[in-house]
Design a protein around this motif. Structure first.
Motif, PDB file in Angstrom:
ATOM      1  N   GLU A 131      75.026 -12.775  15.179  1.00  0.00           N
ATOM      2  CA  GLU A 131      75.944 -11.638  15.114  1.00  0.00           C
ATOM      3  C   GLU A 131      75.980 -11.006  16.503  1.00  0.00           C
ATOM      4  OE1 GLU A 131      74.402  -9.087  12.075  1.00  0.00           O
ATOM      5  OE2 GLU A 131      75.228 -10.304  10.437  1.00  0.00           O
ATOM      6  N   PRO A 132      76.939 -11.372  17.346  1.00  0.00           N
ATOM      7  CA  PRO A 132      76.934 -10.912  18.745  1.00  0.00           C
ATOM      8  C   PRO A 132      77.315  -9.442  18.882  1.00  0.00           C
ATOM      9  CG  PRO A 132      78.894 -12.195  18.306  1.00  0.00           C
ATOM     10  CD  PRO A 132      78.064 -12.260  17.061  1.00  0.00           C
ATOM     11  N   PHE A 133      76.702  -8.768  19.848  1.00  0.00           N
ATOM     12  CA  PHE A 133      77.077  -7.384  20.136  1.00  0.00           C
ATOM     13  C   PHE A 133      77.042  -7.064  21.637  1.00  0.00           C
ATOM     14  CE2 PHE A 133      72.466  -7.161  19.329  1.00  0.00           C
ATOM     15  CZ  PHE A 133      72.018  -6.516  20.478  1.00  0.00           C
ATOM     16  N   ALA A 134      76.542  -8.006  22.464  1.00  0.00           N
ATOM     17  CA  ALA A 134      76.449  -7.749  23.905  1.00  0.00           C
ATOM     18  C   ALA A 134      76.820  -9.012  24.673  1.00  0.00           C
ATOM     19  CB  ALA A 134      75.049  -7.300  24.280  1.00  0.00           C
ATOM     20  N   TRP A 135      77.535  -8.816  25.774  1.00  0.00           N
ATOM     21  CA  TRP A 135      77.983  -9.946  26.579  1.00  0.00           C
ATOM     22  C   TRP A 135      77.635  -9.708  28.050  1.00  0.00           C
ATOM     23  CZ3 TRP A 135      80.222  -8.091  22.307  1.00  0.00           C
ATOM     24  CH2 TRP A 135      80.607  -9.001  21.312  1.00  0.00           C
ATOM     25  N   LEU A 136      77.079 -10.731  28.702  1.00  0.00           N
ATOM     26  CA  LEU A 136      76.815 -10.693  30.135  1.00  0.00           C
ATOM     27  C   LEU A 136      77.530 -11.875  30.782  1.00  0.00           C
ATOM     28  CD1 LEU A 136      74.141  -9.282  28.808  1.00  0.00           C
ATOM     29  CD2 LEU A 136      73.233  -9.573  31.111  1.00  0.00           C
ATOM     30  N   ASP A 137      78.339 -11.582  31.768  1.00  0.00           N
ATOM     31  CA  ASP A 137      79.105 -12.619  32.450  1.00  0.00           C
ATOM     32  C   ASP A 137      78.881 -12.523  33.950  1.00  0.00           C
ATOM     33  OD1 ASP A 137      80.818 -13.930  30.269  1.00  0.00           O
ATOM     34  OD2 ASP A 137      81.193 -11.801  29.923  1.00  0.00           O
ATOM     35  N   TYR A 138      78.727 -13.689  34.564  1.00  0.00           N
ATOM     36  CA  TYR A 138      78.446 -13.745  36.001  1.00  0.00           C
ATOM     37  C   TYR A 138      79.639 -14.324  36.743  1.00  0.00           C
ATOM     38  CZ  TYR A 138      76.077 -14.863  40.389  1.00  0.00           C
ATOM     39  OH  TYR A 138      75.711 -14.951  41.714  1.00  0.00           O
ATOM     40  N   ASP A 139      80.082 -13.624  37.779  1.00  0.00           N
ATOM     41  CA  ASP A 139      81.148 -14.096  38.656  1.00  0.00           C
ATOM     42  C   ASP A 139      80.490 -14.683  39.898  1.00  0.00           C
ATOM     43  OD1 ASP A 139      83.175 -14.376  40.586  1.00  0.00           O
ATOM     44  OD2 ASP A 139      84.350 -12.754  39.696  1.00  0.00           O
ATOM     45  N   SER A 199      78.691 -10.890  40.942  1.00  0.00           N
ATOM     46  CA  SER A 199      78.640  -9.710  40.080  1.00  0.00           C
ATOM     47  C   SER A 199      78.245 -10.123  38.666  1.00  0.00           C
ATOM     48  CB  SER A 199      79.996  -9.009  40.059  1.00  0.00           C
ATOM     49  OG  SER A 199      79.990  -7.940  39.137  1.00  0.00           O
ATOM     50  N   LEU A 200      77.220  -9.463  38.141  1.00  0.00           N
ATOM     51  CA  LEU A 200      76.812  -9.659  36.755  1.00  0.00           C
ATOM     52  C   LEU A 200      77.283  -8.451  35.961  1.00  0.00           C
ATOM     53  CD1 LEU A 200      75.203 -11.316  34.640  1.00  0.00           C
ATOM     54  CD2 LEU A 200      73.206  -9.919  35.242  1.00  0.00           C
ATOM     55  N   ALA A 201      78.159  -8.683  34.986  1.00  0.00           N
ATOM     56  CA  ALA A 201      78.758  -7.598  34.213  1.00  0.00           C
ATOM     57  C   ALA A 201      78.219  -7.613  32.793  1.00  0.00           C
ATOM     58  CB  ALA A 201      80.275  -7.722  34.197  1.00  0.00           C
ATOM     59  N   ASN A 232      79.885  -0.429  29.758  1.00  0.00           N
ATOM     60  CA  ASN A 232      80.403  -1.412  30.704  1.00  0.00           C
ATOM     61  C   ASN A 232      79.694  -1.153  32.026  1.00  0.00           C
ATOM     62  OD1 ASN A 232      82.854  -3.094  29.627  1.00  0.00           O
ATOM     63  ND2 ASN A 232      83.137  -1.021  28.805  1.00  0.00           N
ATOM     64  N   ALA A 233      78.895  -2.102  32.454  1.00  0.00           N
ATOM     65  CA  ALA A 233      78.116  -1.924  33.680  1.00  0.00           C
ATOM     66  C   ALA A 233      78.079  -3.241  34.429  1.00  0.00           C
ATOM     67  CB  ALA A 233      76.703  -1.457  33.354  1.00  0.00           C
ATOM     68  N   ASP A 234      77.845  -3.151  35.720  1.00  0.00           N
ATOM     69  CA  ASP A 234      77.711  -4.370  36.505  1.00  0.00           C
ATOM     70  C   ASP A 234      76.743  -4.140  37.662  1.00  0.00           C
ATOM     71  OD1 ASP A 234      79.371  -3.814  39.137  1.00  0.00           O
ATOM     72  OD2 ASP A 234      80.606  -3.084  37.483  1.00  0.00           O
ATOM     73  N   LEU A 239      71.192  -2.258  34.158  1.00  0.00           N
ATOM     74  CA  LEU A 239      70.907  -3.472  34.907  1.00  0.00           C
ATOM     75  C   LEU A 239      70.110  -3.156  36.179  1.00  0.00           C
ATOM     76  CD1 LEU A 239      74.383  -5.234  34.645  1.00  0.00           C
ATOM     77  CD2 LEU A 239      72.330  -5.747  33.318  1.00  0.00           C
ATOM     78  N   ARG A 240      69.043  -3.909  36.397  1.00  0.00           N
ATOM     79  CA  ARG A 240      68.229  -3.734  37.596  1.00  0.00           C
ATOM     80  C   ARG A 240      68.022  -5.080  38.274  1.00  0.00           C
ATOM     81  NH1 ARG A 240      63.111   0.192  35.983  1.00  0.00           N
ATOM     82  NH2 ARG A 240      64.315   1.985  35.231  1.00  0.00           N
TER      83      ARG A 240
END
Length: 258
Positions: free
Chosen positions: A94-102, A107-109, A118-120, A169-170
């Protein structure tokens, strides 16, 4: 010249771990605790193929459990994207969080719609790992090849949802894994590394197969912990059925209101 040779050796060691052959649906079982053994959590790492890893984290049966998945970028030896979620009663995520890397902007969002987050963050160095993932990418990307008999480095990022923090995010910076030697550890031949920088402590990788055997770090990866210890319990091949059973057994015969 010595500095150049050291960097080349590190790059070759990492490259050796990058293109692992497709595994036979490997399932790794770990226990994560504080260094004194308190707050145990069962960590199940399933590697169905060479570009994907699925992880379930269980503190107690019939209670909420995390189910995190990641797609891996083999060319860069790091995650491409991660999805955080909960383990559903039917064994699905059951997904609730997404992290995507450009990879162009580094940039990791992070996106958590339920929390209106919404943070990056900009990753300073590659390859990188998410510390919250309990070294699962390190195991998945290394598994299937001998552990390097050389120093290597990776960048480490931590999700630290401290109350009042605008950005969870750190970037903890580079982790330096210095080759110490090969030894018998936890009943297997393992390569030991002295770890410093973004994380500090000791790491053991299976000498023949590359996966994490044990890690002991001073830095915690969750708010409720004081430090970090991860210990391998078992490795199973051709584990598709066992992986399904792990997920279904967690909720089997549990009250509906749990």
């Amino acid at each position: 010249m010595k500095a150049l040779l050291a960097r080349l050796t590190s790059a070759l060691a990492l490259a050796a771990c990058t293109h692992a052959p497709p595994p036979a649906a490997q399932l790794f079982h770990y226990v994560r605790t504080n260094s004194d053994g308190s707050l145990p959590e069962q960590i199940w790492v399933y590697r169905p193929n060479d570009t994907r890893v699925e992880v379930v984290k269980i503190v107690q049966r019939c209670r909420r459990a995390a189910y995190v998945t990641s797609d891996l970028d083999l060319a860069r030896n790091q995650p491409r994207a991660l999805v955080g979620g909960r383990l559903a009663r039917d064994g699905s995520q059951e997904p609730f969080a997404w992290l995507d890397y450009d990879r162009q902007t580094r940039s990791l969002a992070a996106r958590i719609p339920s929390a209106q987050l919404n943070a990056d963050i900009t990753i300073q160095h590659e390859p990188w790992r998410i510390y919250d993932f309990d070294l699962s990418e390190l195991t998945a990307l290394n598994a299937g090849r001998p552990a390097p008999r050389a120093d290597f480095v990776f960048n480490v990022v931590l999700i630290w949802p401290e109350e009042g923090a605008e950005n969870p995010l750190r970037d903890l910076g580079l982790v330096n894994a210095r080759f110490v030697g090969v030894e018998e550890h936890a009943g297997v031949s393992a390569v030991n590394y002295a770890v410093s920088g973004g994380l500090n402590g000791d790491l053991w990788l299976d000498a023949r197969s590359g996966h994490v055997v044990e890690a002991r770090f001073n830095e915690p990866n969750h708010l409720e912990y004081r430090d970090f210890r991860l210990v391998l319990q078992s490795v199973t091949r051709d584990a598709a059925d066992e992986w399904r059973e792990v997920r279904l057994a967690h909720w089997r015969d549990c009250p509906e209101n749990e």
